[in-house]
Design a protein around this motif. Structure first.
Motif, mmCIF file in Angstrom:
data_model
loop_
_atom_site.group_PDB
_atom_site.id
_atom_site.type_symbol
_atom_site.label_atom_id
_atom_site.label_comp_id
_atom_site.label_asym_id
_atom_site.label_seq_id
_atom_site.Cartn_x
_atom_site.Cartn_y
_atom_site.Cartn_z
ATOM 1 N N THR A 265 67.695 17.545 60.628
ATOM 2 C CA THR A 265 67.081 16.586 59.721
ATOM 3 C C THR A 265 67.954 16.362 58.496
ATOM 4 O OG1 THR A 265 64.874 17.247 60.433
ATOM 5 C CG2 THR A 265 65.030 16.110 58.325
ATOM 6 N N VAL A 266 68.417 17.466 57.894
ATOM 7 C CA VAL A 266 69.248 17.376 56.691
ATOM 8 C C VAL A 266 70.558 16.654 56.998
ATOM 9 C CG1 VAL A 266 70.581 18.739 55.022
ATOM 10 C CG2 VAL A 266 68.243 19.409 55.609
ATOM 11 N N VAL A 267 71.206 17.034 58.096
ATOM 12 C CA VAL A 267 72.495 16.433 58.447
ATOM 13 C C VAL A 267 72.330 14.949 58.749
ATOM 14 C CG1 VAL A 267 74.366 16.450 60.134
ATOM 15 C CG2 VAL A 267 73.489 18.602 59.231
ATOM 16 N N ALA A 268 71.278 14.586 59.496
ATOM 17 C CA ALA A 268 71.049 13.170 59.807
ATOM 18 C C ALA A 268 70.798 12.364 58.538
ATOM 19 C CB ALA A 268 69.865 13.028 60.773
ATOM 20 N N GLY A 269 70.005 12.941 57.623
ATOM 21 C CA GLY A 269 69.731 12.240 56.374
ATOM 22 C C GLY A 269 70.979 12.060 55.533
ATOM 23 N N LEU A 270 71.788 13.105 55.434
ATOM 24 C CA LEU A 270 73.029 13.017 54.666
ATOM 25 C C LEU A 270 74.006 12.035 55.302
ATOM 26 C CD1 LEU A 270 73.596 16.786 53.780
ATOM 27 C CD2 LEU A 270 72.891 14.962 52.215
ATOM 28 N N ALA A 271 74.085 12.071 56.632
ATOM 29 C CA ALA A 271 74.999 11.157 57.323
ATOM 30 C C ALA A 271 74.575 9.704 57.116
ATOM 31 C CB ALA A 271 75.042 11.495 58.810
ATOM 32 N N ASN A 272 73.272 9.431 57.242
ATOM 33 C CA ASN A 272 72.797 8.064 57.028
ATOM 34 C C ASN A 272 73.080 7.589 55.603
ATOM 35 O OD1 ASN A 272 71.777 7.426 59.580
ATOM 36 N ND2 ASN A 272 69.786 8.348 59.160
ATOM 37 N N LEU A 415 81.359 20.323 56.144
ATOM 38 C CA LEU A 415 82.288 19.424 56.831
ATOM 39 C C LEU A 415 81.905 17.962 56.612
ATOM 40 C CD1 LEU A 415 82.915 21.285 60.208
ATOM 41 C CD2 LEU A 415 84.639 20.663 58.513
ATOM 42 N N LEU A 416 80.615 17.668 56.582
ATOM 43 C CA LEU A 416 80.177 16.295 56.351
ATOM 44 C C LEU A 416 80.604 15.816 54.965
ATOM 45 C CD1 LEU A 416 78.595 13.855 57.401
ATOM 46 C CD2 LEU A 416 76.516 14.912 56.502
ATOM 47 N N PHE A 417 80.450 16.671 53.961
ATOM 48 C CA PHE A 417 80.871 16.299 52.613
ATOM 49 C C PHE A 417 82.388 16.189 52.502
ATOM 50 C CE2 PHE A 417 76.636 17.813 51.069
ATOM 51 C CZ PHE A 417 76.284 16.642 50.410
ATOM 52 N N ALA A 418 83.077 17.143 53.131
ATOM 53 C CA ALA A 418 84.536 17.158 53.011
ATOM 54 C C ALA A 418 85.169 15.963 53.723
ATOM 55 C CB ALA A 418 85.092 18.466 53.574
ATOM 56 N N LEU A 419 84.770 15.732 54.966
ATOM 57 C CA LEU A 419 85.375 14.646 55.731
ATOM 58 C C LEU A 419 84.757 13.284 55.404
ATOM 59 C CD1 LEU A 419 85.747 16.422 59.202
ATOM 60 C CD2 LEU A 419 87.467 16.093 57.419
ATOM 61 N N GLY A 420 83.530 13.303 54.875
ATOM 62 C CA GLY A 420 82.886 12.045 54.523
ATOM 63 C C GLY A 420 83.584 11.296 53.406
ATOM 64 N N ARG A 421 84.436 11.972 52.660
ATOM 65 C CA ARG A 421 85.203 11.306 51.598
ATOM 66 C C ARG A 421 86.198 10.301 52.167
ATOM 67 N NH1 ARG A 421 87.827 16.037 48.242
ATOM 68 N NH2 ARG A 421 88.292 16.702 50.383
ATOM 69 N N PHE A 422 86.496 10.423 53.467
ATOM 70 C CA PHE A 422 87.464 9.525 54.100
ATOM 71 C C PHE A 422 86.800 8.325 54.782
ATOM 72 C CE2 PHE A 422 89.313 13.783 53.988
ATOM 73 C CZ PHE A 422 90.495 13.529 53.300
ATOM 74 N N GLY A 423 85.543 8.055 54.428
ATOM 75 C CA GLY A 423 84.871 6.880 54.928
ATOM 76 C C GLY A 423 84.090 7.117 56.210
ATOM 77 N N LEU A 428 82.081 10.485 61.057
ATOM 78 C CA LEU A 428 81.970 10.670 62.505
ATOM 79 C C LEU A 428 82.782 11.857 62.994
ATOM 80 C CD1 LEU A 428 82.183 6.919 63.596
ATOM 81 C CD2 LEU A 428 80.134 8.311 63.296
ATOM 82 N N VAL A 429 83.980 12.041 62.467
ATOM 83 C CA VAL A 429 84.836 13.154 62.895
ATOM 84 C C VAL A 429 84.205 14.496 62.560
ATOM 85 C CG1 VAL A 429 87.044 14.303 62.445
ATOM 86 C CG2 VAL A 429 86.977 11.839 62.860
ATOM 87 N N SER A 430 83.409 14.540 61.497
ATOM 88 C CA SER A 430 82.804 15.821 61.104
ATOM 89 C C SER A 430 81.901 16.389 62.189
ATOM 90 C CB SER A 430 82.005 15.649 59.809
ATOM 91 O OG SER A 430 80.809 14.920 60.013
ATOM 92 N N PHE A 431 81.321 15.540 63.035
ATOM 93 C CA PHE A 431 80.384 16.030 64.046
ATOM 94 C C PHE A 431 81.061 16.838 65.154
ATOM 95 C CE2 PHE A 431 77.785 12.959 61.861
ATOM 96 C CZ PHE A 431 76.524 13.521 61.912
ATOM 97 N N PRO A 432 82.110 16.359 65.830
ATOM 98 C CA PRO A 432 82.744 17.215 66.846
ATOM 99 C C PRO A 432 83.401 18.450 66.266
ATOM 100 C CG PRO A 432 83.966 15.156 66.574
ATOM 101 C CD PRO A 432 82.670 14.991 65.849
ATOM 102 N N VAL A 433 83.982 18.356 65.062
ATOM 103 C CA VAL A 433 84.587 19.543 64.448
ATOM 104 C C VAL A 433 83.516 20.588 64.176
ATOM 105 C CG1 VAL A 433 85.835 20.405 62.440
ATOM 106 C CG2 VAL A 433 86.474 18.205 63.446
ATOM 107 N N ALA A 434 82.373 20.155 63.638
ATOM 108 C CA ALA A 434 81.282 21.093 63.356
ATOM 109 C C ALA A 434 80.730 21.703 64.636
ATOM 110 C CB ALA A 434 80.176 20.367 62.597
#
Length: 477
Positions: A265-272, A415-423, A428-434
């Motif tokens: 839930t948290v990850v989906a909300g942050l990703a959205n 990972l979502l915060f770190a990689l999310g800085r790149f747009g 999207l890349v944060s998901f397979p790495v995680a």
């Protein structure tokens, strides 16, 4: 009103279904069980895809994005049902394994009560705070109206949002568990086009179709647990009374599943929220479409984890350690092998798959690349849930706690915060790495758990057969 009395006995068919969990060759048993659980969740995955198709084609990309904005709320309710289902199933299968149907009935009854209370609380809180909640989830002017209409109906139907199929599987009733998924989903798939197109209700029709199917599922579960006679136990009104020791064990085993669901839930909300900021509603619609495809593709992995739980739990209850470990090994091989196969298919067929759901050129162009990135999730996606399911089935929640908490706090969110800085691509890349990091963590915990002292339920060798043919005996009505 006085509860009906529990009658001894049970049926021969019920005893045979339960006994097969401890006697049938494990490879064949796991294959048969996985096939049935995969059909169950696969049918639901088909509904998720058709629902996305009807909303995207019948209402538009903005409506699809709005529906996806509410995914964290639905995941929260799902986390509660998964938690009580996992905890209750573990108690039920181990109780039946040691020949104690009364304890199984009490565990099932308490699972019902916990879910009903939590679902009512989530539904009421969501309805009272729906406006601020949508703002928190990243609703925009283009999506807020759709999300409000969709959310009102779904939140009003939270009490019907599970059918407790995990408790059915815990006693070996795989066929009815499958039917418990199939009939409600067929109902939903029939109602969606009728209400969205025929009645012109748009996203309200999609929500009403979902709640209609859930109502069928809830009615089936009430009949199965409270009224059906051909079973090893039947839930009575007395079993609905909260029982302290049962509740503690149920929640202790089930809370890791709640943490997994809450983490999703948290990850989906942050990703959205991040996708709205860097890509707008089109990026959210793209993520929603890929998420539906990914959910469907991962259904067999969910089915494998669901199939493992009753096999490990029942054999643990009977003291058959070797069978429990054999089931775990076979299930791990199956989930990784399937994940690699589906990853290859999605990498090769991303374009045609996306074309099934949208004719919008802008959405299609972005979704193809996103689907290929998210396909890399699948080889590792089934590992952590399966390892958690194994520990929960054994009544050992601590390793599952470690995996579920660390996966969110130490892996997915950072990972979502770190990689999310790149747009958008970084999100999207944060998901397979995680997923890769979480799978490695789960395998490490599994290895350490196997090396540690065996749990008490497995430490005394095989149990003697229950006297007087009492295995599976209990209420049959």
């Amino acid at each position: 009103m006085r509860p009906w009395r529990r009658k001894p006995g049970g049926t021969g068919a019920g005893r045979e279904q339960i006994a097969a969990l401890g006697t049938e060759p494990m490879g064949r048993l796991l294959l048969r069980t996985c096939a049935q659980t995969t059909v169950s969740v696969g049918v639901f995955g088909i509904y998720a895809l058709t629902n996305a198709f009807f909303v995207a084609r019948g209402v538009g990309p903005a409506a699809l994005a709005a529906v996806n904005l509410l995914a964290p709320v639905l995941l929260a309710v799902g986390a509660v049902s998964t938690a009580v289902g996992a905890g209750g199933a573990s108690l039920v299968s181990r109780s039946l394994g040691r020949g104690d149907p009364a304890a199984a009935a009490r565990a099932a009854g308490n699972a019902f009560v916990v879910f009903w209370v939590c679902a009512a609380a989530v539904g009421a809180a969501g309805l009272l705070t729906l406006g601020p909640l949508l703002s928190l989830l990243g609703a925009t002017d283009g999506t807020r109206g759709y999300a409000h209409d969709y959310g009102q109906i779904l939140l009003a139907g939270t009490l019907t949002s599970t059918g407790f199929s995990s408790l059915m599987r815990a006693e070996g009733r795989m066929r009815f568990s499958t039917l418990q998924w199939v009939l409600p989903v067929v109902t939903q798939m029939c109602l969606d086009p009728l209400l969205i197109y025929g009645c012109g209700l748009g996203v309200r029709g999609a929500a009403l179709g979902t709640v209609g199917g859930q109502t069928v599922s809830a009615a089936m579960s009430v009949w199965f647990f409270f009224l059906q006679r051909a079973r090893p136990y039947r839930v009575t009104l007395a079993d609905l009374r909260p029982h302290g020791p049962t509740l503690r064990r149920l929640l202790g085993v089930g809370v890791p599943s709640f943490l997994v669901g809450s983490g999703a839930t948290v990850v989906a909300g942050l990703a959205n929220t991040r996708l709205v900021a860097v890509g707008g509603p089109l990026a959210v619609a793209c993520f929603a479409l890929c998420g539906r495809v990914g959910t469907f593709a991962a259904m067999p992995q969910t089915g494998i984890a669901q199939a493992l739980q009753p096999l490990v739990g029942y054999n643990a209850g009977r003291g058959l350690a070797a069978r429990a470990e054999q089931a775990t090994r076979l299930a791990l091989r199956a989930t990784v092998g399937y994940g690699c196969a589906v990853c290859a298919v999605l990498l090769c067929a991303a374009g045609p798959v996306v074309s099934l759901f949208t004719g919008d050129p802008a959405l299609h162009a972005r979704a193809v690349g996103a689907l290929r990135l998210l396909a890399l999730v699948h080889p590792c996606a089934g590992v952590a849930p399966l390892v958690c399911a194994r520990f929960q089935a054994l009544g050992r929640p601590r390793p599952a706690y470690l995996i579920s908490v660390a996966a969110v706090v130490a892996v997915r969110v950072p990972l979502l915060f770190a990689l999310g800085r790149f747009g958008t691509r970084g999100v999207l890349v944060s998901f397979p790495v995680a997923e890769l990091a979480t799978a490695l963590l789960a395998l490490l915990v599994l290895a350490r758990g196997r090396a540690a002292a065996a749990p008490a339920v497995l430490s005394h060798g095989p149990r003697a057969e229950p006297r007087g043919g009492q295995e599976g005996a209990g209420a049959h009505g």
